[in-house]
Design a protein around this motif. Sequence first.
Motif, PDB file in Angstrom:
ATOM      1  N   SER A  30      -5.167   7.210   4.362  1.00  0.00           N
ATOM      2  CA  SER A  30      -4.921   6.454   5.587  1.00  0.00           C
ATOM      3  C   SER A  30      -3.542   6.794   6.131  1.00  0.00           C
ATOM      4  N   ARG A  67     -10.332  -0.972   3.962  1.00  0.00           N
ATOM      5  CA  ARG A  67     -10.566  -1.027   5.403  1.00  0.00           C
ATOM      6  C   ARG A  67     -11.076  -2.412   5.814  1.00  0.00           C
ATOM      7  N   GLN A 120      -2.738   0.715  10.747  1.00  0.00           N
ATOM      8  CA  GLN A 120      -3.232   1.585   9.680  1.00  0.00           C
ATOM      9  C   GLN A 120      -4.586   2.129  10.094  1.00  0.00           C
ATOM     10  N   TYR A 121      -4.798   3.431   9.860  1.00  0.00           N
ATOM     11  CA  TYR A 121      -6.069   4.048  10.226  1.00  0.00           C
ATOM     12  C   TYR A 121      -6.575   4.899   9.079  1.00  0.00           C
ATOM     13  N   ASN A 138      -5.765   1.181   0.653  1.00  0.00           N
ATOM     14  CA  ASN A 138      -6.638   1.825   1.636  1.00  0.00           C
ATOM     15  C   ASN A 138      -7.851   0.989   2.001  1.00  0.00           C
ATOM     16  N   GLN A 142       2.035   6.868  -2.157  1.00  0.00           N
ATOM     17  CA  GLN A 142       2.319   6.522  -0.768  1.00  0.00           C
ATOM     18  C   GLN A 142       3.671   7.079  -0.316  1.00  0.00           C
ATOM     19  N   LEU A 192      -0.235   5.382   8.199  1.00  0.00           N
ATOM     20  CA  LEU A 192       0.428   4.091   8.351  1.00  0.00           C
ATOM     21  C   LEU A 192       1.585   4.216   9.329  1.00  0.00           C
ATOM     22  N   ARG A 208      -3.794  -9.726   9.800  1.00  0.00           N
ATOM     23  CA  ARG A 208      -4.253  -8.395  10.207  1.00  0.00           C
ATOM     24  C   ARG A 208      -5.648  -8.490  10.802  1.00  0.00           C
ATOM     25  N   PRO A 210       0.845  -1.346   0.609  1.00  0.00           N
ATOM     26  CA  PRO A 210      -0.524  -1.466   1.129  1.00  0.00           C
ATOM     27  C   PRO A 210      -1.526  -0.666   0.298  1.00  0.00           C
TER      28      PRO A 210
END
Length: 267
Positions: free
Chosen positions: A128, A46, A113-114, A44, A164, A130, A89, A42
Amino acid sequence: MKRLLSLCFCLAIGIPSAARAQDVDDAVLRLAEPDFTLIGLPTNLRLPQFGSAFRVTHRFTRPLNDNFGDVAGDLFGIDSGAQIGLEYRFGIVRNGQIGIHRTSNRTIELFGQYGVVRQSERRPVDVSALLAIEGTNNFRDSYSPAIGAIVSRTFGNVAAVYVQPIWINNTNALPRQLVDNNNTFIVGFGARVRVRPTVYVVGEAAPRSGYKPGTTHVSFGLEKRAGGHMFQLNFSDGFGTTPAQIARGGPIDKDWFLGFNISRKFF
């Protein structure tokens, strides 16, 4: 008056206020980070709140590093079968997204994911959190939860690099008692470079520790952006597109496979 004093204090010490943070429009194209994934890992990027995106992953199962005549006769794997993934998503809150990804080997992944930190003049990286869980046999067997972070930095409109760290539990697709340790910790590395206004080169790798069968995930590709679409042609040493699949690695014969990703934004 209290809000005004708070805003003045934030400006005085150089801390972006909540109001200023809200000014960032996540629906605007980010040229250095145009998609939500690299190849299997993934990014980042948004999603705007209530926005969504769809992705198709396709990995042909015919090894490319075989007799050239035979490979060419199979049109470099296109005549063979494939492992296909479908993903959707949705931006459930600002900075937060959830999604589902299903592959044709009957694995279903649910993920969230935030975005915790946004890159700015005072913050050198994007960060972020996950969370994911996947299950084989249509989410009925061999569950593999995962937790990790995505750390990235973009360089103008030209490039983005990623680190990551992700921990995945129960990456052994077979019963637990067959191995002493079936957890895997991966550190994904990746980059995307814009070489033409709408053309990118991308690459990633995921070194592992713990339970690590197969070969370490490595992949690279070439992609073309067209409006809200991203078309990617890639080459990988495995078929993995979920955290546990990537953690399990590719075939031990160290074969390489042709594949592609297609993604579409809806915002």
